[in-house]
Design a protein around this motif. Sequence first.
Motif, PDB file in Angstrom:
ATOM      1  N   LEU A 240      67.086   2.330  22.250  1.00  0.00           N
ATOM      2  CA  LEU A 240      68.214   2.324  20.819  1.00  0.00           C
ATOM      3  C   LEU A 240      69.376   2.842  20.781  1.00  0.00           C
ATOM      4  N   VAL A 241      69.586   3.631  22.337  1.00  0.00           N
ATOM      5  CA  VAL A 241      70.661   4.375  22.751  1.00  0.00           C
ATOM      6  C   VAL A 241      70.817   4.105  23.709  1.00  0.00           C
ATOM      7  N   THR A 242      72.740   2.987  23.642  1.00  0.00           N
ATOM      8  CA  THR A 242      72.985   2.585  25.160  1.00  0.00           C
ATOM      9  C   THR A 242      74.679   3.075  25.459  1.00  0.00           C
ATOM     10  N   ASN A 243      75.022   4.056  23.645  1.00  0.00           N
ATOM     11  CA  ASN A 243      76.057   4.717  24.507  1.00  0.00           C
ATOM     12  C   ASN A 243      76.112   5.613  23.170  1.00  0.00           C
ATOM     13  N   ALA A 244      77.305   6.849  23.106  1.00  0.00           N
ATOM     14  CA  ALA A 244      77.451   7.457  22.187  1.00  0.00           C
ATOM     15  C   ALA A 244      77.566   6.952  20.317  1.00  0.00           C
ATOM     16  N   HIS A 245      78.048   5.491  20.633  1.00  0.00           N
ATOM     17  CA  HIS A 245      78.172   5.565  18.930  1.00  0.00           C
ATOM     18  C   HIS A 245      77.198   5.011  18.400  1.00  0.00           C
ATOM     19  N   ASP A 246      75.545   5.200  19.186  1.00  0.00           N
ATOM     20  CA  ASP A 246      74.154   5.065  19.160  1.00  0.00           C
ATOM     21  C   ASP A 246      73.633   5.772  18.068  1.00  0.00           C
ATOM     22  N   LEU A 247      74.127   7.571  18.739  1.00  0.00           N
ATOM     23  CA  LEU A 247      73.431   8.650  18.100  1.00  0.00           C
ATOM     24  C   LEU A 247      73.735   8.820  16.742  1.00  0.00           C
ATOM     25  N   ALA A 248      74.602   7.935  15.907  1.00  0.00           N
ATOM     26  CA  ALA A 248      74.776   8.333  14.597  1.00  0.00           C
ATOM     27  C   ALA A 248      73.936   7.992  14.341  1.00  0.00           C
ATOM     28  N   SER A 249      72.442   6.815  14.479  1.00  0.00           N
ATOM     29  CA  SER A 249      71.661   6.178  13.818  1.00  0.00           C
ATOM     30  C   SER A 249      70.546   6.236  14.474  1.00  0.00           C
ATOM     31  N   VAL A 250      70.115   7.623  15.629  1.00  0.00           N
ATOM     32  CA  VAL A 250      69.471   8.273  16.294  1.00  0.00           C
ATOM     33  C   VAL A 250      68.395   9.769  15.828  1.00  0.00           C
ATOM     34  N   ARG A 251      67.543  10.212  16.093  1.00  0.00           N
ATOM     35  CA  ARG A 251      67.624  11.349  15.600  1.00  0.00           C
ATOM     36  C   ARG A 251      67.934  12.605  17.176  1.00  0.00           C
ATOM     37  N   VAL A 252      68.905  12.677  17.547  1.00  0.00           N
ATOM     38  CA  VAL A 252      69.315  13.599  18.352  1.00  0.00           C
ATOM     39  C   VAL A 252      69.491  15.505  18.581  1.00  0.00           C
ATOM     40  N   GLY A 253      69.145  15.256  19.642  1.00  0.00           N
ATOM     41  CA  GLY A 253      68.721  16.898  20.554  1.00  0.00           C
ATOM     42  C   GLY A 253      70.368  17.957  21.157  1.00  0.00           C
ATOM     43  N   ALA A 254      70.130  18.694  20.839  1.00  0.00           N
ATOM     44  CA  ALA A 254      71.534  20.181  21.836  1.00  0.00           C
ATOM     45  C   ALA A 254      71.118  21.251  22.013  1.00  0.00           C
ATOM     46  N   VAL A 255      72.215  22.272  22.584  1.00  0.00           N
ATOM     47  CA  VAL A 255      71.555  23.147  22.902  1.00  0.00           C
ATOM     48  C   VAL A 255      72.597  23.793  22.344  1.00  0.00           C
ATOM     49  N   GLU A 256      71.437  25.010  21.181  1.00  0.00           N
ATOM     50  CA  GLU A 256      72.872  25.948  20.792  1.00  0.00           C
ATOM     51  C   GLU A 256      73.350  26.711  20.986  1.00  0.00           C
ATOM     52  N   GLY A 257      74.964  26.746  20.138  1.00  0.00           N
ATOM     53  CA  GLY A 257      75.468  27.037  21.290  1.00  0.00           C
ATOM     54  C   GLY A 257      76.596  26.688  22.791  1.00  0.00           C
ATOM     55  N   SER A 258      76.125  25.231  22.301  1.00  0.00           N
ATOM     56  CA  SER A 258      76.546  24.739  23.359  1.00  0.00           C
ATOM     57  C   SER A 258      78.111  24.087  23.054  1.00  0.00           C
ATOM     58  N   SER A 259      78.781  23.461  24.023  1.00  0.00           N
ATOM     59  CA  SER A 259      80.165  22.798  23.304  1.00  0.00           C
ATOM     60  C   SER A 259      79.495  21.043  22.702  1.00  0.00           C
ATOM     61  N   THR A 260      78.553  20.986  23.009  1.00  0.00           N
ATOM     62  CA  THR A 260      77.639  19.944  22.906  1.00  0.00           C
ATOM     63  C   THR A 260      78.000  19.926  21.359  1.00  0.00           C
ATOM     64  N   ILE A 261      77.672  21.144  20.677  1.00  0.00           N
ATOM     65  CA  ILE A 261      77.770  21.671  18.600  1.00  0.00           C
ATOM     66  C   ILE A 261      78.699  21.146  17.771  1.00  0.00           C
ATOM     67  N   ASP A 262      80.069  20.957  18.635  1.00  0.00           N
ATOM     68  CA  ASP A 262      81.275  20.911  18.622  1.00  0.00           C
ATOM     69  C   ASP A 262      81.564  19.215  18.104  1.00  0.00           C
ATOM     70  N   TYR A 263      81.121  18.690  19.637  1.00  0.00           N
ATOM     71  CA  TYR A 263      81.529  16.811  19.739  1.00  0.00           C
ATOM     72  C   TYR A 263      80.585  16.622  17.929  1.00  0.00           C
ATOM     73  N   LEU A 264      79.598  16.962  18.336  1.00  0.00           N
ATOM     74  CA  LEU A 264      78.290  16.648  17.238  1.00  0.00           C
ATOM     75  C   LEU A 264      79.308  16.633  15.913  1.00  0.00           C
ATOM     76  N   VAL A 265      79.635  17.612  15.694  1.00  0.00           N
ATOM     77  CA  VAL A 265      79.781  17.856  14.564  1.00  0.00           C
ATOM     78  C   VAL A 265      81.125  17.785  13.627  1.00  0.00           C
ATOM     79  N   ASN A 266      82.260  17.110  15.190  1.00  0.00           N
ATOM     80  CA  ASN A 266      83.301  16.917  14.869  1.00  0.00           C
ATOM     81  C   ASN A 266      83.378  15.315  14.604  1.00  0.00           C
TER      82      ASN A 266
END
Length: 361
Positions: A240-266
Motif C-alpha cells: 500500500l505504501v511506496t512513498n511519502a505521498h501514500d501516507l495520507a491514505s493509510v494508518r500511520v504511526g510515529a514516536v511521540e515528541g519526535s521531529s516526525t510529528i512536526d512533519y506529519l502535522v504540517n
Amino acid sequence: MRRALPFLMAGLLVVLSALPVLAQPTPAPAAARELVVATKVAPPFAMKRPDGSWTGISIDLWQRIAEKLGVRYRLVEEPTVDALIAGTATGRYDAAVAALTITGARAEIIDFSQPFYRTGLGIAVPPGDGSRWNVILRSILSLGFLQAVGALIGLALLVGLLIWLFERRRNEHFGGTRGIGASIWWSAEAMTQASTGVHTPITLAGRSLAILWMAVSIIAIAVFTAGVTSALTTSALQGLVTNAHDLASVRVGAVEGSSTIDYLVNEQIKYRSFPSADAGLKAMKAGAIDAFVYDKPLLAWIVLQDYGSSLNVLDIVFDAQNYGIGLPLGSPLRRDIDVALLDSVHSDWWKQTLFRYLGER
C-alpha cells in the motif's frame, strides 16, 4: 635630583595603576569542571552496553571532541528527547548527545553545534503491506484508474454521438432520438471488440469514423489493460505504501515528541503516537497500523536488529534533517565544540566510524 623627581613620580603612578589589573585572578575556563552530558538510547547513535557504558556514533564523536578539548564529563541518561531538550534548556546539562534533530522550535530554547550527520525520515512497512484484496481494491478506486476509465467512456460517447449525426437521416437503426442510444451502444461494442450485430454505419463518413474508431480502440484498450496490470502487479509486490505521498491514505504511526510529528502535522497526515519506535513497530507487526515513520538511520537499525524477517524499510528518504549536539543558549563551549566537531567529521576517523556502525563509505 629635582629634575628626575617628576619622572620617578610618573613611573610610580603607572605601576600603581597596573596593580589592580595584575591582582585580578584569571577566570577559569568554562570546561574546567566536570561536564554533565545527557544522552538517550537511540541505536546506532547512542547505545548502552550491559555494563552501563555507552557506545554509538554520537557517543564516539563526543568522546573524540572531549579528548580534543581536554574536558572531563559524565553521561546522564534520559528516557525521551523532550527530557534531553528540557534539561539542556534549563542548564542542568552542559550538552545533549544522541540522535538530536535540529529544528526551528528546538533552536528557540537551546543552541546546536554544527550538524554532524545529514539524514531524513524513513518509512517501515510490513512485507506485502496488507491483503491482496485490499491492494486490488485500492488500485481500482485510485484516481488514476478512475480517470482512465472515464477517458475511455468519454471517447465511446463522443464516437457514438458522431455516428448518430452521420447516420440519423440515412440509417433507420440510428435515426431519431432513439438512435442516440443505439449509436452509443454500437460505439461501446466496437471499442470492446464485441459483435456490432447486423446494424452498422452505411454512410461514407460513418464508415470512415467506424474504421478509425476500431483501430484507435484496439490501441486504447491494450494500453489501458497493460497499465492496469502493471499497477496491480506493482501494488501487490510493493504494498500500500511506496512513498511519502501514500501516507495520507493509510494508518500511520510515529514516536511521540519526535521531529516526525512536526512533519506529519504540517502535511496534515493523521497518525497514532507511540512511546518508542519499538512499540510502534510491534503495533504494525500486529496489524494495528500500516506504516511507521521515523528517522531513517534509527528505523533501519531497529528493523535490521529485531524485525529483519517481518518488516521492511522503504528505500526512500524524505524531509531532510540534520543531527547536532544540543547546548544551553549562549554556551561558552559552543565555538570550541564546533571546531573539534568539524575537524572530526572531515577526517578518515569519521568515515571509519560511519562504516563500522552503518556500513556507509
